[in-house]
Motif scaffolding. Structure first.
Motif, PDB file in Angstrom:
ATOM      1  N   UNK A 464       0.834  -1.200   0.000  1.00  0.00           N
ATOM      2  CA  UNK A 464       0.000   0.000   0.000  1.00  0.00           C
ATOM      3  C   UNK A 464       0.874   1.258   0.000  1.00  0.00           C
ATOM      4  N   UNK A 465       0.274   2.359  -0.428  1.00  0.00           N
ATOM      5  CA  UNK A 465       0.979   3.634  -0.332  1.00  0.00           C
ATOM      6  C   UNK A 465       0.988   4.443  -1.607  1.00  0.00           C
ATOM      7  N   UNK A 466       0.712   3.807  -2.745  1.00  0.00           N
ATOM      8  CA  UNK A 466       0.558   4.562  -3.976  1.00  0.00           C
ATOM      9  C   UNK A 466      -0.408   3.813  -4.886  1.00  0.00           C
ATOM     10  N   UNK A 467      -0.902   4.507  -5.894  1.00  0.00           N
ATOM     11  CA  UNK A 467      -1.888   3.934  -6.802  1.00  0.00           C
ATOM     12  C   UNK A 467      -1.168   3.286  -7.971  1.00  0.00           C
ATOM     13  N   UNK A 468      -1.165   1.956  -7.988  1.00  0.00           N
ATOM     14  CA  UNK A 468      -0.495   1.211  -9.041  1.00  0.00           C
ATOM     15  C   UNK A 468      -1.127  -0.171  -9.147  1.00  0.00           C
ATOM     16  N   UNK A 469      -1.034  -0.747 -10.324  1.00  0.00           N
ATOM     17  CA  UNK A 469      -1.574  -2.087 -10.538  1.00  0.00           C
ATOM     18  C   UNK A 469      -0.870  -3.072  -9.613  1.00  0.00           C
ATOM     19  N   UNK A 470      -1.661  -3.923  -8.960  1.00  0.00           N
ATOM     20  CA  UNK A 470      -1.124  -4.921  -8.046  1.00  0.00           C
ATOM     21  C   UNK A 470      -1.119  -4.491  -6.595  1.00  0.00           C
ATOM     22  N   UNK A 471      -1.316  -3.202  -6.336  1.00  0.00           N
ATOM     23  CA  UNK A 471      -1.351  -2.718  -4.953  1.00  0.00           C
ATOM     24  C   UNK A 471      -2.752  -2.907  -4.371  1.00  0.00           C
ATOM     25  N   UNK A 472      -2.833  -2.912  -3.035  1.00  0.00           N
ATOM     26  CA  UNK A 472      -4.134  -2.985  -2.383  1.00  0.00           C
ATOM     27  C   UNK A 472      -5.009  -1.816  -2.832  1.00  0.00           C
ATOM     28  N   UNK A 473      -6.289  -2.100  -3.004  1.00  0.00           N
ATOM     29  CA  UNK A 473      -7.226  -1.059  -3.418  1.00  0.00           C
ATOM     30  C   UNK A 473      -7.669  -0.254  -2.209  1.00  0.00           C
ATOM     31  N   UNK A 474      -6.750   0.546  -1.672  1.00  0.00           N
ATOM     32  CA  UNK A 474      -7.023   1.500  -0.606  1.00  0.00           C
ATOM     33  C   UNK A 474      -6.903   2.887  -1.229  1.00  0.00           C
ATOM     34  N   UNK A 475      -8.038   3.580  -1.369  1.00  0.00           N
ATOM     35  CA  UNK A 475      -8.099   4.804  -2.163  1.00  0.00           C
ATOM     36  C   UNK A 475      -8.939   5.845  -1.426  1.00  0.00           C
ATOM     37  N   UNK A 476      -8.477   7.084  -1.457  1.00  0.00           N
ATOM     38  CA  UNK A 476      -9.260   8.211  -0.959  1.00  0.00           C
ATOM     39  C   UNK A 476      -9.630   9.088  -2.142  1.00  0.00           C
TER      40      UNK A 476
END
Length: 508
Positions: A464-476
């Motif tokens: 987690x920590x940035x928006x990229x393919x493969x990362x957890x879908x934690x989004x604000x």
């Protein structure tokens, strides 16, 4: 690299499966469901790296003294609420720094209205208790009662308790207050995480968690009732985690991540441990709650129990130095500690000689930017010219220190935009000018402290920590690009939605 983006984000099994940049807003696609947020901007999920979840939930019911402009207003609010814990009146949030003059209240202020009902009122920072004579009598506290280790009973010129108890002395009263029920705690957690989600938080680093509360968090996580991920740092001041048999755990929405210790108290109650006396009270240097040896002893026990994250509260420069000394002591005796994360929570007053030692020990500075703007006037009274060594965000970054950020809610607002605003503008309430502007951060640096750096501090940046393919879908998702908008507009931004592990929560 820009942190904010517009476009379509496809989510599969709680992960970001695809990102298609597109101007005009944000679209969240999960299975057959598509939700559009016209004009919205997606950010990596915002994290509060230092907070108190149960405290926030309880503050919605017991924190009604917050922002009271006088002790008389506090008492009026107490009259309106009445007893709320058995026969006791319990509340939180008073702050004498908002009063004129900014002096500690006494038990006699309460006695005039509550001569027989015991009253216990926690200061906004949680490091001082204001009680009446009835409460002192219930606890058997008299002029002959000695100060406990790590605390102080404030006394008048005759040696009589004034009704103010600092840090460990608070426990002399608290043990007599009826405990909250498990249902109270469960309700507080649900309410707090819902409130945190509504202002954009997707994860919370929950500090000083009582061992008996951990099963409640785990159960709520399994039931899908948590609106944010919760990482728990368990109370360790008296080896509480070890006595309860608590070990580190893994989990998607709740995990036991580390141990929390306290090296000193707070600046507002003059409990923060300073190298030199307080400017506005030269009779005291504050209170060092644990020695270097005692901090190291607890760290060693935690490491033996399998924990790899140690968070230590240190506000004053003397406390910060003691914590760094303890970290060095441990590292010299256990050189193979590459996977251990040492965190200094608050890191408010740091002697210039100790800035490089953060890097040498790998210590993480976990700060609460809104404390700076809230406390600026008080800090000047307490520290005098030493305010130049306080809240040193730019200095930390220039020295290569990992900087993560939180709010310490319920002490401050749980809205992360308040902290990002404080990072960028550093303007105290009632002022038009930034306070020590050379320590301000850019918006990108501020957001990083609430996103990728917070995950680095918890050893979760690989997920987690940035928006990229493969990362957890934690989004604000917010209604404007706070990374590039004028700094004075950051606080005007609204949270439209959060996504946590693929679960969408709409807030607009």
């Amino acid at each position: 690299m820009a942190l904010a983006l517009q476009g379509e984000l496809t989510i599969v099994r709680g992960k970001i499966a695809a990102i298609e940049p597109r101007a005009g807003g944000v679209t969240i696609r999960s299975g057959t469901r598509r939700v559009e947020f016209p004009g919205g901007w997606a950010l990596p999920g915002l994290v509060d790296a230092h907070a108190h979840v149960v405290g926030l939930g309880l503050a919605f019911r017991e924190g009604y003294l917050r922002d009271a402009p006088s002790k008389h207003e506090c008492i009026e609010r107490l009259i309106a609420h009445g007893p709320n814990r058995g026969e006791w009146i319990v509340a939180r949030g008073w702050n004498q720094e908002l009063w004129s003059p900014p002096l500690f209240p006494t038990r006699y202020d309460l006695d005039r209205v509550f001569p027989t009902t015991p009253v216990a009122l926690t200061r906004v920072d949680g490091h001082a208790l204001w009680v009446n004579s009835s409460a002192l009598e219930r606890a058997g506290i008299t002029a002959a009662t000695p100060d406990p280790a790590g605390g102080a009973i404030v006394r008048d010129e005759h040696g009589m308790p004034t009704g103010i108890l600092l840090d460990a002395a608070m426990e002399l009263i608290q043990q007599y207050i009826p405990e909250r029920t498990l249902e109270d705690i469960e309700h507080a957690i649900i309410e707090a995480t819902a409130a945190a989600s509504s202002v954009g938080l997707t994860e919370i680093h929950d500090m000083d968690v009582l061992p008996e509360h951990l099963p409640i968090f785990t159960q709520l996580a399994e039931q899908g009732k948590l609106h944010c991920r919760i990482l728990s740092w368990v109370r360790g001041q008296r080896f509480e985690w070890h006595s309860a048999g608590v070990l580190p755990t893994t989990g998607e929405f709740h995990r036991v991540a580390g141990i929390k210790l306290f090296a000193d108290g707070a600046l507002g109650s003059r409990g923060a441990a300073l190298l030199e006396p307080y400017t506005d009270d030269p009779s005291t240097h504050g209170i060092l709650l644990l020695t270097v040896e005692e901090i190291a002893e607890r760290i060693k026990r935690a490491l033996d129990d399998g924990f790899s994250s140690i968070a230590v509260h240190a506000i004053g420069d003397r406390a910060v130095r003691a914590v760094l000394d303890a970290f060095e002591y441990i590292q010299q005796r256990y050189p193979a500690l590459d996977n251990v994360r040492f965190r200094i929570e608050h890191s408010q007053v740091v002697h210039p000689d100790d800035l490089p030692r953060y890097v040498q020990t790998g210590a993480i500075a976990s700060v609460q930017p809104i404390h700076c703007t809230s406390d600026a006037a008080m800090a000047e009274r307490r520290l005098g010219t030493r305010t130049a060594t306080a809240y040193r965000w730019r200095s930390f970054l220039q020295h290569g220190v990992l900087l993560c950020a939180g709010s310490d809610f319920p002490v401050e607002s749980h809205n992360p935009l308040s902290g990002i605003d404080a990072f960028c503008r550093r303007i105290p309430p009632g002022s038009d000018h930034p306070w020590y502007p050379e320590e301000r951060l850019s918006a990108t640096e501020a957001i990083e402290a609430y996103t990728i750096n917070a995950h680095r501090a918890a050893d979760m940046s690989y997920r987690r920590g940035w928006l990229a393919v493969g990362m957890d879908a934690d989004i604000t998702i917010v209604d404007r690009n706070i990374e590039v908008c004028p700094a004075e507009e950051i606080l005007q931004a609204r949270t439209l939605a959060t996504v946590v592990g693929g679960m969408l929560y709409e807030h607009a």
